[in-house]
Design an enzyme around this catalytic site. Sequence first.
Site, PDB file in Angstrom:
ATOM      1  N   ARG A 121       0.816  -1.230   0.000  1.00 36.12           N
ATOM      2  CA  ARG A 121       0.000   0.000   0.000  1.00 36.12           C
ATOM      3  C   ARG A 121       0.846   1.276   0.000  1.00 36.12           C
ATOM      4  O   ARG A 121       0.406   2.327   0.433  1.00 36.12           O
ATOM      5  CB  ARG A 121      -0.952   0.018   1.194  1.00 36.12           C
ATOM      6  CG  ARG A 121      -1.929  -1.118   1.170  1.00 36.12           C
ATOM      7  CD  ARG A 121      -3.050  -0.926   2.150  1.00 36.12           C
ATOM      8  NE  ARG A 121      -3.975  -2.026   2.031  1.00 36.12           N
ATOM      9  CZ  ARG A 121      -3.839  -3.187   2.655  1.00 36.12           C
ATOM     10  NH1 ARG A 121      -2.817  -3.362   3.468  1.00 36.12           N
ATOM     11  NH2 ARG A 121      -4.711  -4.147   2.483  1.00 36.12           N
ATOM     12  N   GLU A 185      10.519  18.923 -24.255  1.00 30.65           N
ATOM     13  CA  GLU A 185       9.814  19.262 -23.009  1.00 30.65           C
ATOM     14  C   GLU A 185      10.353  20.571 -22.428  1.00 30.65           C
ATOM     15  O   GLU A 185       9.617  21.308 -21.773  1.00 30.65           O
ATOM     16  CB  GLU A 185       9.937  18.124 -21.976  1.00 30.65           C
ATOM     17  CG  GLU A 185       9.259  16.817 -22.378  1.00 30.65           C
ATOM     18  CD  GLU A 185       7.713  16.838 -22.260  1.00 30.65           C
ATOM     19  OE1 GLU A 185       7.138  17.850 -21.812  1.00 30.65           O
ATOM     20  OE2 GLU A 185       7.093  15.817 -22.626  1.00 30.65           O
ATOM     21  N   LYS A 227       7.840  23.411 -13.853  1.00 33.32           N
ATOM     22  CA  LYS A 227       6.975  22.241 -13.617  1.00 33.32           C
ATOM     23  C   LYS A 227       6.608  22.139 -12.129  1.00 33.32           C
ATOM     24  O   LYS A 227       5.450  21.906 -11.774  1.00 33.32           O
ATOM     25  CB  LYS A 227       7.660  20.959 -14.092  1.00 33.32           C
ATOM     26  CG  LYS A 227       6.863  19.737 -13.657  1.00 33.32           C
ATOM     27  CD  LYS A 227       6.873  18.600 -14.584  1.00 33.32           C
ATOM     28  CE  LYS A 227       5.778  17.605 -14.159  1.00 33.32           C
ATOM     29  NZ  LYS A 227       5.844  16.349 -14.804  1.00 33.32           N
ATOM     30  N   GLU A 237      -3.887  17.445 -11.129  1.00 31.81           N
ATOM     31  CA  GLU A 237      -4.335  17.814 -12.475  1.00 31.81           C
ATOM     32  C   GLU A 237      -5.859  17.979 -12.563  1.00 31.81           C
ATOM     33  O   GLU A 237      -6.517  17.357 -13.395  1.00 31.81           O
ATOM     34  CB  GLU A 237      -3.858  16.782 -13.501  1.00 31.81           C
ATOM     35  CG  GLU A 237      -3.904  17.343 -14.913  1.00 31.81           C
ATOM     36  CD  GLU A 237      -3.318  16.398 -15.958  1.00 31.81           C
ATOM     37  OE1 GLU A 237      -2.282  15.778 -15.716  1.00 31.81           O
ATOM     38  OE2 GLU A 237      -3.930  16.322 -17.031  1.00 31.81           O
ATOM     39  N   ARG A 241      -2.675  22.086 -14.026  1.00 32.97           N
ATOM     40  CA  ARG A 241      -1.604  21.165 -14.465  1.00 32.97           C
ATOM     41  C   ARG A 241      -1.803  20.747 -15.920  1.00 32.97           C
ATOM     42  O   ARG A 241      -0.874  20.293 -16.563  1.00 32.97           O
ATOM     43  CB  ARG A 241      -1.549  19.959 -13.521  1.00 32.97           C
ATOM     44  CG  ARG A 241      -0.360  19.057 -13.797  1.00 32.97           C
ATOM     45  CD  ARG A 241      -0.042  18.112 -12.673  1.00 32.97           C
ATOM     46  NE  ARG A 241       1.013  17.181 -13.053  1.00 32.97           N
ATOM     47  CZ  ARG A 241       1.591  16.325 -12.238  1.00 32.97           C
ATOM     48  NH1 ARG A 241       1.237  16.278 -10.977  1.00 32.97           N
ATOM     49  NH2 ARG A 241       2.544  15.513 -12.672  1.00 32.97           N
ATOM     50  N   ASN A 245       0.251  19.755 -20.601  1.00 28.25           N
ATOM     51  CA  ASN A 245      -0.071  18.927 -21.777  1.00 28.25           C
ATOM     52  C   ASN A 245       0.096  19.690 -23.081  1.00 28.25           C
ATOM     53  O   ASN A 245      -0.279  19.184 -24.142  1.00 28.25           O
ATOM     54  CB  ASN A 245      -1.510  18.407 -21.685  1.00 28.25           C
ATOM     55  CG  ASN A 245      -1.658  17.419 -20.550  1.00 28.25           C
ATOM     56  OD1 ASN A 245      -0.690  16.780 -20.157  1.00 28.25           O
ATOM     57  ND2 ASN A 245      -2.858  17.317 -20.007  1.00 28.25           N
ATOM     58  N   HIS A 248       0.818  18.014 -26.349  1.00 26.03           N
ATOM     59  CA  HIS A 248       0.621  16.576 -26.155  1.00 26.03           C
ATOM     60  C   HIS A 248      -0.663  16.041 -26.790  1.00 26.03           C
ATOM     61  O   HIS A 248      -0.771  14.839 -27.009  1.00 26.03           O
ATOM     62  CB  HIS A 248       0.634  16.218 -24.666  1.00 26.03           C
ATOM     63  CG  HIS A 248       2.021  16.244 -24.071  1.00 26.03           C
ATOM     64  ND1 HIS A 248       2.788  17.395 -24.015  1.00 26.03           N
ATOM     65  CD2 HIS A 248       2.800  15.267 -23.527  1.00 26.03           C
ATOM     66  CE1 HIS A 248       3.950  17.124 -23.455  1.00 26.03           C
ATOM     67  NE2 HIS A 248       3.984  15.836 -23.144  1.00 26.03           N
ATOM     68  N   HIS A 265       8.971   9.915 -27.547  1.00 30.71           N
ATOM     69  CA  HIS A 265       7.914  10.766 -27.001  1.00 30.71           C
ATOM     70  C   HIS A 265       8.238  12.249 -27.242  1.00 30.71           C
ATOM     71  O   HIS A 265       7.389  13.025 -27.697  1.00 30.71           O
ATOM     72  CB  HIS A 265       7.751  10.481 -25.501  1.00 30.71           C
ATOM     73  CG  HIS A 265       6.785  11.397 -24.829  1.00 30.71           C
ATOM     74  ND1 HIS A 265       5.426  11.334 -25.056  1.00 30.71           N
ATOM     75  CD2 HIS A 265       6.979  12.430 -23.967  1.00 30.71           C
ATOM     76  CE1 HIS A 265       4.826  12.277 -24.353  1.00 30.71           C
ATOM     77  NE2 HIS A 265       5.750  12.947 -23.682  1.00 30.71           N
TER      78      HIS A 265
HETATM   79  N1  GLY Z   1       3.978  15.282 -17.884  1.00 32.73           N
HETATM   80  C1  GLY Z   1       2.891  16.104 -17.533  1.00 32.73           C
HETATM   81  C2  GLY Z   1       2.596  16.095 -16.072  1.00 32.73           C
HETATM   82  O1  GLY Z   1       3.393  15.632 -15.286  1.00 32.73           O
HETATM   83  O2  GLY Z   1       1.563  16.548 -15.675  1.00 32.73           O
END
Ligand code: GLY
Length: 522
Positions: A121, A185, A227, A237, A241, A245, A248, A265
Amino acid sequence: MNPEAMTVALGDRSYDIFFGREIYSLFQEWICRFYPGGTVHVVTDRNVASIYGDDIRQWLAGIPHDVLALPPGEERKNFDAVREIYGFLARGDAGRDSLVVAFGGGVVGDLAGFAAATYLRGISCIQVPTTLLSQVDSSVGGKTGFNLPEGKNLVGAFHQPRAVFIDDAFLLTLDDRNLRAGMAEVVKCALAGDAELWDRLLAVGGKWKSLSGEEWRWVVRRAVGFKASVVERDERETSLRRILNLGHTIGHAMEKSGGYGRLLHGEAVAMGLAWEAILGMKLGVTGGELVDRLVSLLIGMGFPLDDPGVALTSIASAIGMDKKRMVSDVDLPLVAAPGRCELRRVPLAEIRRELPGIRAEIRERSVAGELNVPAGNAIPEESPVSNLVHVGNEVYEIRSAEENAASAVPAEAEPVIVEERAAAAGPEPAPWEVTAGLAAPEPAPPEIPAAPAVRTVTLADLYWSQGERSTARRIVGEILRDDPANLRAQAWLAARTGDDLVEAELLGFLETMAKEYGYDLS
Ligand code: GLY
């Protein structure tokens, strides 16, 4: 070079990201300090192990640890690999006090992070990302998971690491293609939230490969800083967040329709950034000049901006289908200006309809021969989108069952697992005790410096929780000495004002500060 640190402030899930060159002594010190009795389970892949296997053993000399080297590749990011990690942890007697070390690129980070999130867990995990892409994106923010044949990252968990160690020395062994993929990125972060980084990237342009070590660190720190700031505000998200994207929505569709493994990617994200910028222009959000700059920057960096082997119909049907859910619209991040991104709800049908125009623009803006198209991929006649059927706002593609099967995630090859057991099995090895058969040549117990090399409030929290209160106070005192306006450190002290000792400490600190700055304390 002294390592630097940045904190991702998430309450009791806060953690530090350490940056530097050859920071393994810090990595070792951190593990010794915070996991003194627990076992350490390193998950890596065979490519990374072939370069850094000996180093890993040396960095962990004296610490009981095992290493699992998985077969590399996005196509191996599946449940079989997760099951291998569970077996590895079980055979290694991992307990709640154990530590998983994800040592590798994004695939290793996602798999090891997910296994750590779910085994018993949830046990602790640290990330040691070895690719640029994983350094600036996947190692930070706690997204973990694996792919199903039905789609990418369909199973996952949010599990924040306990620390991230970003060492730019790893970039020295990365090939150009993978390094470039990571730059996509970085460009995304610059466009979405850091105008200064954007200006720097424009200034560097096609010469990005010759950045000095110090410049690399700056670029990586800026991208990670952006980030981290987004993750701090929207860990799960629910809204903000989603700006991460950027590039993407179309990028993932490109990656999926080409067949996973064909484009890296990051290469797909670079295409997505360019295509979505043109879409932004068509939607009246992104200026034409910014699109020009972005397209020339990406081309100058060597990115292919189209995959002519992939039909628009495939891209159209893959858009928005990442999670195999039939949604009718997406919150699409669009760039209003460098460093300023906005989320706009856009019907998927509208994105699909714009695809032919976007592809034409991409080709127009990329002077012939400058598209960096992968060898053997001549640009065919424009694919018609005539086999797309529009029903209301939805678009369905009619294609053969064989074609569907071909575009699915490739079948898994039999995974081959290389497992090394560095710490001896057997009766209760004492911490630092190295038993016969251990591969590490110098099994001397690592020296633990009296004070950490890098000081952060999160480290102070960890020391505090382990009863080392004076070290914790000293760390916070030193942070405040260097940066008296540090709000987290002030709050840390304020939260402990009920404690007499802390008050004495605070007084001592104020006296020191007063002396240093020539004030009277009354
Ligand atoms: N790679 C996008 C995120 O971590 O939200």
